[in-house]
Design an enzyme around this catalytic site. Structure first.
Site, short mmCIF file in Angstrom:
data_model
loop_
_atom_site.label_atom_id
_atom_site.label_comp_id
_atom_site.label_asym_id
_atom_site.label_seq_id
_atom_site.Cartn_x
_atom_site.Cartn_y
_atom_site.Cartn_z
N ASP A 13 27.80 48.04 30.26
CA ASP A 13 29.23 48.10 29.92
C ASP A 13 29.78 46.71 29.63
OD1 ASP A 13 28.88 50.71 30.62
OD2 ASP A 13 30.47 50.78 32.11
N SER A 82 24.25 49.42 40.72
CA SER A 82 24.76 50.66 40.11
C SER A 82 23.76 51.81 40.07
CB SER A 82 25.23 50.35 38.68
OG SER A 82 24.11 50.19 37.83
N THR A 123 33.99 55.49 39.79
CA THR A 123 32.95 56.38 39.25
C THR A 123 33.11 57.83 39.67
OG1 THR A 123 30.59 56.91 39.50
CG2 THR A 123 31.54 55.57 41.22
N GLU A 125 30.80 59.51 40.71
CA GLU A 125 29.97 59.70 41.91
C GLU A 125 30.83 59.83 43.17
OE1 GLU A 125 26.33 59.88 42.62
OE2 GLU A 125 26.70 60.70 40.64
N TYR A 147 25.79 54.62 47.42
CA TYR A 147 26.49 54.07 46.25
C TYR A 147 27.88 54.70 46.13
CZ TYR A 147 27.83 53.59 41.32
OH TYR A 147 28.53 53.36 40.15
N LYS A 151 31.48 52.83 46.43
CA LYS A 151 32.47 52.87 45.34
C LYS A 151 33.80 53.45 45.81
CE LYS A 151 30.73 51.19 41.47
NZ LYS A 151 31.37 50.20 40.61
N ARG A 182 21.38 51.18 27.91
CA ARG A 182 21.32 51.69 29.28
C ARG A 182 20.05 51.17 29.97
NH1 ARG A 182 24.13 53.48 33.63
NH2 ARG A 182 24.49 55.72 33.59
P1 NAP Z 1 24.60 47.88 34.95
O1 NAP Z 1 24.05 47.96 33.55
O2 NAP Z 1 23.71 48.20 36.10
O3 NAP Z 1 25.21 46.41 35.13
C1 NAP Z 1 25.58 45.94 36.39
C2 NAP Z 1 26.00 44.49 36.27
O4 NAP Z 1 26.38 44.02 37.56
C3 NAP Z 1 24.90 43.55 35.77
O5 NAP Z 1 25.47 42.63 34.87
C4 NAP Z 1 24.48 42.85 37.05
O6 NAP Z 1 23.95 41.57 36.84
C5 NAP Z 1 25.81 42.74 37.76
N1 NAP Z 1 25.68 42.46 39.20
C6 NAP Z 1 24.94 43.14 40.10
N2 NAP Z 1 25.07 42.58 41.30
C7 NAP Z 1 25.89 41.51 41.17
C8 NAP Z 1 26.39 40.50 42.05
N3 NAP Z 1 26.05 40.48 43.34
N4 NAP Z 1 27.21 39.54 41.55
C9 NAP Z 1 27.53 39.55 40.24
N5 NAP Z 1 27.11 40.47 39.36
C10 NAP Z 1 26.29 41.43 39.82
O7 NAP Z 1 25.88 48.84 35.09
P2 NAP Z 1 26.79 49.52 33.95
O8 NAP Z 1 26.21 50.83 33.60
O9 NAP Z 1 27.10 48.52 32.92
O10 NAP Z 1 28.10 49.85 34.80
C11 NAP Z 1 29.15 48.90 34.93
C12 NAP Z 1 29.98 49.24 36.17
O11 NAP Z 1 30.51 50.54 36.03
C13 NAP Z 1 29.20 49.26 37.48
O12 NAP Z 1 30.09 48.82 38.48
C14 NAP Z 1 28.87 50.72 37.69
O13 NAP Z 1 28.69 50.99 39.06
C15 NAP Z 1 30.12 51.36 37.13
N6 NAP Z 1 29.97 52.70 36.56
C16 NAP Z 1 29.02 52.95 35.63
C17 NAP Z 1 28.94 54.20 35.05
C18 NAP Z 1 27.92 54.51 34.00
O14 NAP Z 1 27.70 55.70 33.74
N7 NAP Z 1 27.34 53.52 33.35
C19 NAP Z 1 29.87 55.19 35.42
C20 NAP Z 1 30.85 54.88 36.35
C21 NAP Z 1 30.91 53.62 36.91
P3 NAP Z 1 22.36 41.31 36.60
O15 NAP Z 1 22.17 41.48 35.12
O16 NAP Z 1 22.21 39.92 37.08
O17 NAP Z 1 21.62 42.33 37.41
O1 F7E Z 2 20.96 60.43 37.12
C1 F7E Z 2 18.92 63.45 37.63
C2 F7E Z 2 19.50 62.78 38.86
O2 F7E Z 2 20.29 58.05 37.48
C3 F7E Z 2 21.63 61.50 36.50
C4 F7E Z 2 25.17 55.51 37.26
O3 F7E Z 2 25.60 54.82 36.12
O4 F7E Z 2 26.35 57.49 36.60
C5 F7E Z 2 25.07 57.00 36.95
O5 F7E Z 2 24.59 57.66 38.13
C6 F7E Z 2 21.08 62.81 37.03
C7 F7E Z 2 20.99 62.90 38.57
O6 F7E Z 2 22.70 58.64 36.85
C8 F7E Z 2 15.67 62.00 37.12
O7 F7E Z 2 19.06 63.44 40.05
C9 F7E Z 2 16.51 63.99 37.25
O8 F7E Z 2 21.44 64.15 38.99
O9 F7E Z 2 20.96 58.80 35.15
P1 F7E Z 2 21.16 58.90 36.61
P2 F7E Z 2 23.67 58.95 38.09
O10 F7E Z 2 22.94 58.98 39.37
O11 F7E Z 2 24.48 60.14 37.73
C10 F7E Z 2 27.36 57.35 37.62
C11 F7E Z 2 28.66 57.89 37.07
C12 F7E Z 2 27.44 55.96 38.15
O12 F7E Z 2 28.49 55.52 38.57
C13 F7E Z 2 26.16 55.26 38.40
O13 F7E Z 2 26.35 53.85 38.49
O14 F7E Z 2 19.73 62.97 36.57
N1 F7E Z 2 17.52 63.09 37.38
N2 F7E Z 2 15.36 63.34 37.09
C14 F7E Z 2 17.03 61.85 37.31
N3 F7E Z 2 17.63 60.66 37.37
C15 F7E Z 2 16.86 59.55 37.24
N4 F7E Z 2 17.44 58.34 37.29
N5 F7E Z 2 15.51 59.65 37.06
C16 F7E Z 2 14.85 60.86 36.99
O15 F7E Z 2 13.64 60.91 36.84
#
Ligand code: NAP
Ligand code: F7E
Length: 332
Positions: A13, A82, A123, A125, A147, A151, A182
């Site tokens: 993001d 995350s 999130t 979650e 997690y 959050k 991703r």
């Molecule tokens: P991501 O790809 O896992 O990126 C996480 C970022 O956080 C990376 O830049 C990481 O840096 C940094 N980070 C981790 N620990 C840190 C620390 N101690 N100090 C400073 N930076 C740190 O996550 P994303 O998918 O872009 O998501 C962005 C945010 O939205 C996260 O907070 C996630 O929990 C939240 N979120 C994501 C989703 C989704 O579906 N993607 C949905 C809802 C909420 P490094 O590169 O150094 O590891």
């Molecule tokens: O899993 C199922 C798993 O790891 C999605 C993060 O960005 O979104 C993300 O969290 C679903 C789950 O994402 C596998 O059990 C099945 O039900 O892609 P995921 P997540 O856990 O939903 C939320 C909104 C965030 O905030 C988080 O930071 O898929 N699943 N088989 C699997 N998942 C993974 N990873 N790997 C598998 O093999």
């Protein structure tokens, strides 16, 4: 010209948000952690246009210094541990980054400049074992992982600083959003990467967990626009950001394999290793508030998103020196 500071700029993001803010003529700063090797793959195409400051959500002083140095109008807190499964292996560290890290950042803002507008990456979650379908801003929370619990703390401390200190703080309750950028461990990318490898005859199976889990999956590029819109409003508020459609992991796998002319049943193996101790069975968001107040809506639909990710990974593996981390083709 406005200035923004982003934590998590090296993440999925963070990279899209930085790009979009640059297009809006922002001066963009990002906090990056010290690492023994560079992990700037997602931002290397804009690295000369952003200002990187070393800091860590674990280190209070580095956050204060980053805010003093960048003097931002807006802070976007996207940094977190995350990945949900890791939060069972490292629950304390997840709490430190994902929960207490937010308090540290809010304290830094409160001390340095209370006029800064703050975005917190909440999130879906937090809804976990859902109390109603679909979920909106009024739905009760019931997180199902360390997690989700971390959050939820972060969410409420953001609300609390808004109410206690009159800070302009918003939480975006974002449902799952994906893209070619991703992380490889998340299910959409794991599937698109495996399908590409199988198609290129580099692999012949995909080991996966719960096929019945359902998620409301959108495109990350659409979701970062909503973050920015929240901070442009007259009043700070929390918003659900979602597509309003839910699909199972089984549907995800089916669409991805079909896109390259393969039958998923010939390659997919369910492996209990990937099943979680406590699952979130179904997520489906109701983003009416965002659609009405922010005039936000998602542009990319689920099927298009899956195909975009598979196509990207196939191109990636066509590059002769392929690796699972090869981003040496145009950034999408
Ligand atoms: P991501 O790809 O896992 O990126 C996480 C970022 O956080 C990376 O830049 C990481 O840096 C940094 N980070 C981790 N620990 C840190 C620390 N101690 N100090 C400073 N930076 C740190 O996550 P994303 O998918 O872009 O998501 C962005 C945010 O939205 C996260 O907070 C996630 O929990 C939240 N979120 C994501 C989703 C989704 O579906 N993607 C949905 C809802 C909420 P490094 O590169 O150094 O590891
Ligand atoms: O899993 C199922 C798993 O790891 C999605 C993060 O960005 O979104 C993300 O969290 C679903 C789950 O994402 C596998 O059990 C099945 O039900 O892609 P995921 P997540 O856990 O939903 C939320 C909104 C965030 O905030 C988080 O930071 O898929 N699943 N088989 C699997 N998942 C993974 N990873 N790997 C598998 O093999």
């Amino acid at each position: 010209m406005k200035t923004a500071l982003i934590t998590g700029i090296t993440g999925q993001d963070g990279s899209y948000l930085a790009e979009q803010l640059l297009k809006k003529d922002y001066v963009v700063y990002g906090i990056v952690r010290r690492s023994s090797s560079s992990n700037f793959e997602r931002i290397k195409h804009i690295q000369d246009d952003v200002n990187l400051i070393q800091g860590d959500l674990l280190d209070q002083n580095s956050l204060i210094e980053a805010i003093e140095k960048s003097n931002p109008d807006e802070v976007y807190n996207l940094g977190a541990q995350s990945f949900v499964p890791t939060s069972w292996n490292q629950p304390v560290l997840t709490g430190e980054f994902t929960a207490l890290g937010v308090t540290r950042l809010l304290e830094a803002i409160r001390l340095v400049n209370k006029k800064i507008r703050f975005y917190q990456a909440s999130t879906s979650e937090m809804f976990g074992k859902v109390k109603e379908v679909p979920q909106n801003e009024q739905t009760l929370f019931y997180p199902r992982s360390p997690y989700g619990v971390a959050k939820l703390y972060a969410h409420w401390i953001t609300v609390n600083y808004r109410e206690s200190y009159d800070l302009f703080c918003c939480s975006g309750i974002l449902f799952n959003h994906e893209s070619p950028r991703r992380g490889l461990e998340f299910v959409t990318k794991k599937v698109s990467d495996s399908v590409a490898r199988i198609k290129m005859e580099l692999s012949n199976e995909l080991r996966i967990g719960n096929l019945d889990a359902k998620r409301d999956w959108g495109y990350a590029g659409d979701y970062v626009e909503a973050m920015w819109l929240m901070l442009q409003q007259d009043e700070p508020e929390d918003y659900v950001i979602a597509t309003g459609e839910t699909h199972s992991v089984r549907e995800l796998v089916e669409i991805a394999f079909k896109h390259v002319g393969l039958e998923w049943e010939d390659y997919v193996v369910v492996d209990p290793k990937f099943v979680r101790p406590a699952e979130v069975d179904i997520l489906l968001g109701d983003s009416t508030r965002a659609r009405e107040k922010l005039k936000w809506q998602p542009r990319i639909k689920f099927e298009e998103l899956v195909k975009m990710m598979v196509d990207y990974d196939i191109e990636r593996y066509k590059v002769p020196t392929y690796s699972s981390k090869n981003y040496d083709i145009p950034i999408l």
